[in-house]
Design a protein around this motif. Sequence first.
Motif, mmCIF file in Angstrom:
data_model
loop_
_atom_site.group_PDB
_atom_site.id
_atom_site.type_symbol
_atom_site.label_atom_id
_atom_site.label_comp_id
_atom_site.label_asym_id
_atom_site.label_seq_id
_atom_site.Cartn_x
_atom_site.Cartn_y
_atom_site.Cartn_z
ATOM 1 N N PRO A 142 0.793 -1.236 0.000
ATOM 2 C CA PRO A 142 0.000 0.000 0.000
ATOM 3 C C PRO A 142 0.825 1.286 0.000
ATOM 4 O O PRO A 142 0.493 2.230 -0.723
ATOM 5 C CB PRO A 142 -0.824 -0.115 1.286
ATOM 6 C CG PRO A 142 -0.145 -1.144 2.126
ATOM 7 C CD PRO A 142 0.540 -2.077 1.173
ATOM 8 N N HIS A 191 3.967 6.643 6.681
ATOM 9 C CA HIS A 191 2.619 6.787 7.218
ATOM 10 C C HIS A 191 2.620 6.989 8.730
ATOM 11 O O HIS A 191 3.623 7.397 9.325
ATOM 12 C CB HIS A 191 1.735 5.631 6.752
ATOM 13 C CG HIS A 191 2.164 4.255 7.238
ATOM 14 N ND1 HIS A 191 2.919 4.035 8.366
ATOM 15 C CD2 HIS A 191 1.904 3.029 6.738
ATOM 16 C CE1 HIS A 191 3.086 2.731 8.542
ATOM 17 N NE2 HIS A 191 2.492 2.101 7.551
ATOM 18 N N ALA A 202 2.897 -6.052 8.958
ATOM 19 C CA ALA A 202 4.137 -5.610 8.315
ATOM 20 C C ALA A 202 5.162 -5.157 9.354
ATOM 21 O O ALA A 202 5.975 -4.279 9.098
ATOM 22 C CB ALA A 202 3.836 -4.507 7.314
ATOM 23 N N ALA A 237 0.984 -0.083 9.940
ATOM 24 C CA ALA A 237 -0.444 0.180 10.106
ATOM 25 C C ALA A 237 -1.196 -1.121 10.382
ATOM 26 O O ALA A 237 -2.118 -1.169 11.203
ATOM 27 C CB ALA A 237 -0.979 0.855 8.851
ATOM 28 N N SER A 238 -0.785 -2.193 9.698
ATOM 29 C CA SER A 238 -1.435 -3.499 9.887
ATOM 30 C C SER A 238 -1.227 -4.000 11.322
ATOM 31 O O SER A 238 -2.090 -4.681 11.877
ATOM 32 C CB SER A 238 -0.856 -4.505 8.889
ATOM 33 O OG SER A 238 0.549 -4.367 8.821
ATOM 34 N N GLY A 274 6.416 -6.057 4.716
ATOM 35 C CA GLY A 274 5.420 -5.179 4.115
ATOM 36 C C GLY A 274 4.191 -6.035 3.903
ATOM 37 O O GLY A 274 4.268 -7.276 3.986
ATOM 38 N N ALA A 306 2.703 -6.416 1.104
ATOM 39 C CA ALA A 306 2.728 -7.078 -0.217
ATOM 40 C C ALA A 306 3.105 -8.553 -0.046
ATOM 41 O O ALA A 306 2.365 -9.430 -0.498
ATOM 42 C CB ALA A 306 3.665 -6.351 -1.169
ATOM 43 N N GLN A 321 -4.507 -1.777 4.211
ATOM 44 C CA GLN A 321 -5.081 -0.589 3.582
ATOM 45 C C GLN A 321 -5.765 -0.917 2.252
ATOM 46 O O GLN A 321 -5.344 -1.811 1.525
ATOM 47 C CB GLN A 321 -3.967 0.438 3.365
ATOM 48 C CG GLN A 321 -3.353 0.894 4.680
ATOM 49 C CD GLN A 321 -2.071 1.656 4.471
ATOM 50 O OE1 GLN A 321 -2.080 2.742 3.922
ATOM 51 N NE2 GLN A 321 -0.956 1.098 4.910
HETATM 52 N N1 ASP Z 1 2.485 0.251 4.851
HETATM 53 C C1 ASP Z 1 2.906 -1.126 4.862
HETATM 54 C C2 ASP Z 1 3.269 -1.604 3.496
HETATM 55 O O1 ASP Z 1 3.313 -0.841 2.585
HETATM 56 C C3 ASP Z 1 1.890 -1.959 5.463
HETATM 57 C C4 ASP Z 1 1.496 -1.514 6.825
HETATM 58 O O2 ASP Z 1 1.897 -0.457 7.291
HETATM 59 O O3 ASP Z 1 0.775 -2.248 7.421
HETATM 60 O O4 ASP Z 1 3.544 -2.762 3.331
#
Ligand code: ASP
Length: 322
Positions: free
Chosen positions: A39, A90, A154, A159-160, A182, A184, A201
């Motif tokens: 993301p 982020h 991640a 964020a996850s 990450g 991905a 996300q």
């Molecule tokens: N931002 C992370 C990513 O790009 C994922 C996350 O923060 O959860 O993989």
Amino acid sequence: MYLKLVLRSALLIVVAGSAQAQYPTKPMSMVVPFAAGGPTDTLGRTIAQAMTVDLKQTVIIENVGGAGGTIGVNRVAKASPDGYTLLLHHIGMSTAPALYRNLPYKTLEDFEYIGLVADVPMTLIAKKDFPPNNYKELVAYLKANRDKVTYANAGLGAASHLCGLLFQSAIETDLTTVPYKGTAPAMNDILGGQVDLMCDQTTNTTSQIKSGKVKVYGVTSKARVPSLKEIPTLDEQGLKNFEVAVWHGVYAPKGTPKPVLDRLVTALQAALKDSNVKLRLADLGTEPVPMAKATPEALRTFLKSEVDKWGPIIKKAGQYAD
Ligand code: ASP
């Protein structure tokens, strides 16, 4: 001798000034502190591509993943402050100071601010053959199978990870977490069925949701996401006041000259006004921030308020890494 020195420094100032006036004169890099294809990468590439148009120089994405984003952030903190290395990161920028005991950079001191970019909602998803078919069944299943279920994220501060923490605490159930560089690579394992559940996300999950490759239990925004409007919010399914939006900002190393920063602010704002960027982000469940937020002052103030907000929450949760 004195005159020579004065002339020399005057010349240097003129040269530096004109270099800044012409900036940028070579390709630039934007560090995304997570794996390619996820993301943050998707958002970063969308913005970098549009900034390329305004700056008339290529903005290359450099994926420096690991340790919840802190390795990539440190790379930018130590980079030359010449405007050729930027950071797109982020909410993790604000949680890392409380999560990591030995952060190798100072979050509020080592960076210059360009502006906020977008708030991205999240979705709670699972591998396709995960037994629960809706949110209600999910909660019952997790409570009954807490030892068996694996939850991808991640890394600490991603964020996850934060969304997972808030979700597990809201339903009072601890799951086994599996950290990735990450979301991905985590998504690959969700698709392959090696890991069960993830909160990620919309910029990473929308196409998998739309093509039916993953199960989705809800969105984490207060209101439904227009591009996924058939998916209910977690709040409307009973998880009252559950809301996670992942804010993003663009930074430069501390000491980047003001004229360079001004040029970058103009390029970021041009990118956020670009109709292709707006369309692409809308398809992915988000939108650019209003222009008043795409400014150094807005990002500086917001980052500080987020650091202040997350510190006590994380301390209370007792989550740390060295
Ligand atoms: N931002 C992370 C990513 O790009 C994922 C996350 O923060 O959860 O993989």
